[in-house]
Scaffold this motif. Structure first.
Motif, short mmCIF file in Angstrom:
data_model
loop_
_atom_site.label_atom_id
_atom_site.label_comp_id
_atom_site.label_asym_id
_atom_site.label_seq_id
_atom_site.Cartn_x
_atom_site.Cartn_y
_atom_site.Cartn_z
N ARG A 95 1.93 28.06 -22.20
CA ARG A 95 3.24 27.26 -21.90
C ARG A 95 2.83 26.20 -20.75
N PRO A 96 2.81 24.88 -21.21
CA PRO A 96 2.54 23.91 -20.25
C PRO A 96 3.78 23.73 -19.33
N THR A 97 3.37 23.36 -17.98
CA THR A 97 4.19 23.18 -16.86
C THR A 97 3.96 21.61 -16.24
N THR A 98 5.06 20.90 -15.98
CA THR A 98 4.85 19.75 -15.63
C THR A 98 4.76 19.66 -13.83
N GLN A 99 3.74 19.02 -13.31
CA GLN A 99 3.31 18.90 -12.00
C GLN A 99 3.40 17.53 -11.76
N CYS A 100 4.44 17.38 -10.70
CA CYS A 100 4.41 15.87 -10.23
C CYS A 100 4.08 15.79 -8.73
N LEU A 101 3.00 14.67 -8.42
CA LEU A 101 2.62 14.57 -7.08
C LEU A 101 2.58 12.93 -6.77
N THR A 102 2.66 12.47 -5.61
CA THR A 102 2.29 11.09 -5.43
C THR A 102 0.98 10.91 -5.59
N VAL A 103 0.53 9.86 -5.51
CA VAL A 103 -0.75 9.20 -5.44
C VAL A 103 -1.51 9.70 -4.09
N ALA A 104 -0.83 9.58 -3.16
CA ALA A 104 -1.36 9.93 -1.96
C ALA A 104 -1.75 11.45 -1.74
N GLU A 105 -0.59 12.22 -2.29
CA GLU A 105 -0.80 13.59 -2.30
C GLU A 105 -2.15 14.15 -3.17
N ARG B 288 0.68 -1.09 -0.03
CA ARG B 288 0.13 0.12 0.11
C ARG B 288 0.91 1.40 0.02
N ALA B 289 2.00 1.27 0.94
CA ALA B 289 2.83 2.35 0.99
C ALA B 289 3.64 2.58 -0.26
N GLY B 290 3.91 1.50 -0.98
CA GLY B 290 4.74 1.64 -2.39
C GLY B 290 3.69 2.18 -3.31
N ALA B 291 2.45 1.80 -3.35
CA ALA B 291 1.32 2.31 -4.19
C ALA B 291 1.18 3.65 -3.94
N ASP B 292 1.18 4.27 -2.95
CA ASP B 292 0.98 5.39 -2.52
C ASP B 292 2.04 6.49 -2.75
N SER B 293 3.11 5.89 -2.81
CA SER B 293 4.43 6.85 -3.13
C SER B 293 4.69 6.78 -4.71
N ARG B 294 3.82 6.38 -5.23
CA ARG B 294 4.15 6.36 -6.83
C ARG B 294 3.91 7.78 -7.31
N LEU B 295 4.96 8.21 -7.95
CA LEU B 295 4.60 9.68 -8.65
C LEU B 295 4.21 9.51 -9.88
N ILE B 296 3.09 10.68 -9.88
CA ILE B 296 2.60 10.76 -11.08
C ILE B 296 2.69 12.07 -11.83
N CYS B 297 3.08 12.42 -12.78
CA CYS B 297 3.55 13.76 -13.46
C CYS B 297 2.56 13.79 -14.57
N THR B 298 2.12 15.04 -14.59
CA THR B 298 1.11 15.65 -15.50
C THR B 298 1.53 17.01 -16.22
N ARG B 299 1.27 17.24 -17.39
CA ARG B 299 1.56 18.53 -18.25
C ARG B 299 0.39 19.15 -18.30
N GLU B 300 0.33 20.73 -17.68
CA GLU B 300 -0.95 21.30 -17.69
C GLU B 300 -0.28 22.79 -18.22
N LYS B 301 -1.52 23.35 -18.74
CA LYS B 301 -1.36 24.83 -19.19
C LYS B 301 -2.02 25.69 -17.95
N LYS B 302 -1.44 26.46 -17.56
CA LYS B 302 -1.96 27.42 -16.43
C LYS B 302 -2.65 28.55 -17.29
N VAL B 303 -3.85 28.99 -16.42
CA VAL B 303 -4.67 29.71 -17.11
C VAL B 303 -3.67 31.20 -17.61
N GLY B 304 -3.99 31.75 -18.59
CA GLY B 304 -3.46 32.84 -19.10
C GLY B 304 -2.05 32.63 -19.79
#
Length: 159
Positions: free
Chosen positions: A126-136, A107-123
């Motif tokens: 330019r896309p930015t990369t945001q990386c968060l763990t599953v738990a975050e 469970r801890a290993g699955a929750d600690s998995r890092l997922i990164c997404t590319r998102e364009k901020k409003v305005g």
């Protein structure tokens, strides 16, 4: 995750095997020392726990449970007769400790998995990369839902 599965398989093999390897053509057999394999896995798991990257989302309480269970298994496997010398009750205790370790670390290993997404901020384009763990991500979702519930309750109270 690989270490957890490998550790599980080694511990299970240590518990269930009357491991013998035919070392010659005359049928003489030598016993396999599985406690050394367990010790290597125990050290690797403890290193990952203390490193804080592989199991970043594990709570201090769960970290203590894993360390205690590993210590109990290690002491059970230190018997001079090895796995074969364990009673059925001791084997059951070792197996139960193994299950505790596997469930917490999986469970801890699955929750600690890092997922990164590319998102364009409003305005901006330019896309930015945001990386968060599953738990975050889960905590952020729950916090957003709680905020919406609180605002809904406040709106009802003002009317």
């Amino acid at each position: 995750m690989y270490k957890v599965v490998l550790g599980s398989m080694l511990a299970l093999a240590a518990l269930t095997a009357n491991a013998k390897i035919d070392s010659s053509s005359d049928g003489a057999a030598t016993k396999v020392n599985l406690s050394g394999s367990f010790e290597e896995q125990r050290v690797a798991i403890l290193k990952d726990l203390d490193g804080g990257k592989v199991y970043a989302e594990i709570t201090p309480k769960e970290r203590g449970e894993v360390k205690d269970a590993l210590a109990r298994i290690a002491s059970a496997l230190q018997a001079p007769s090895g796995v074969e010398g364990l009673s059925d009750e001791e084997k059951t205790r070792v197996f139960n400790d193994q299950q505790v370790i596997n469930s917490i670390l999986t469970r801890a290993g699955a929750d600690s998995r890092l997922i990164c997404t590319r998102e364009k901020k409003v305005g901006t384009h330019r896309p930015t990369t945001q990386c968060l763990t599953v738990a975050e991500r889960r905590r952020m979702t729950e916090a957003g839902q709680d905020l919406m519930r609180q605002q809904k309750i406040q709106l009802r109270g003002n009317n």
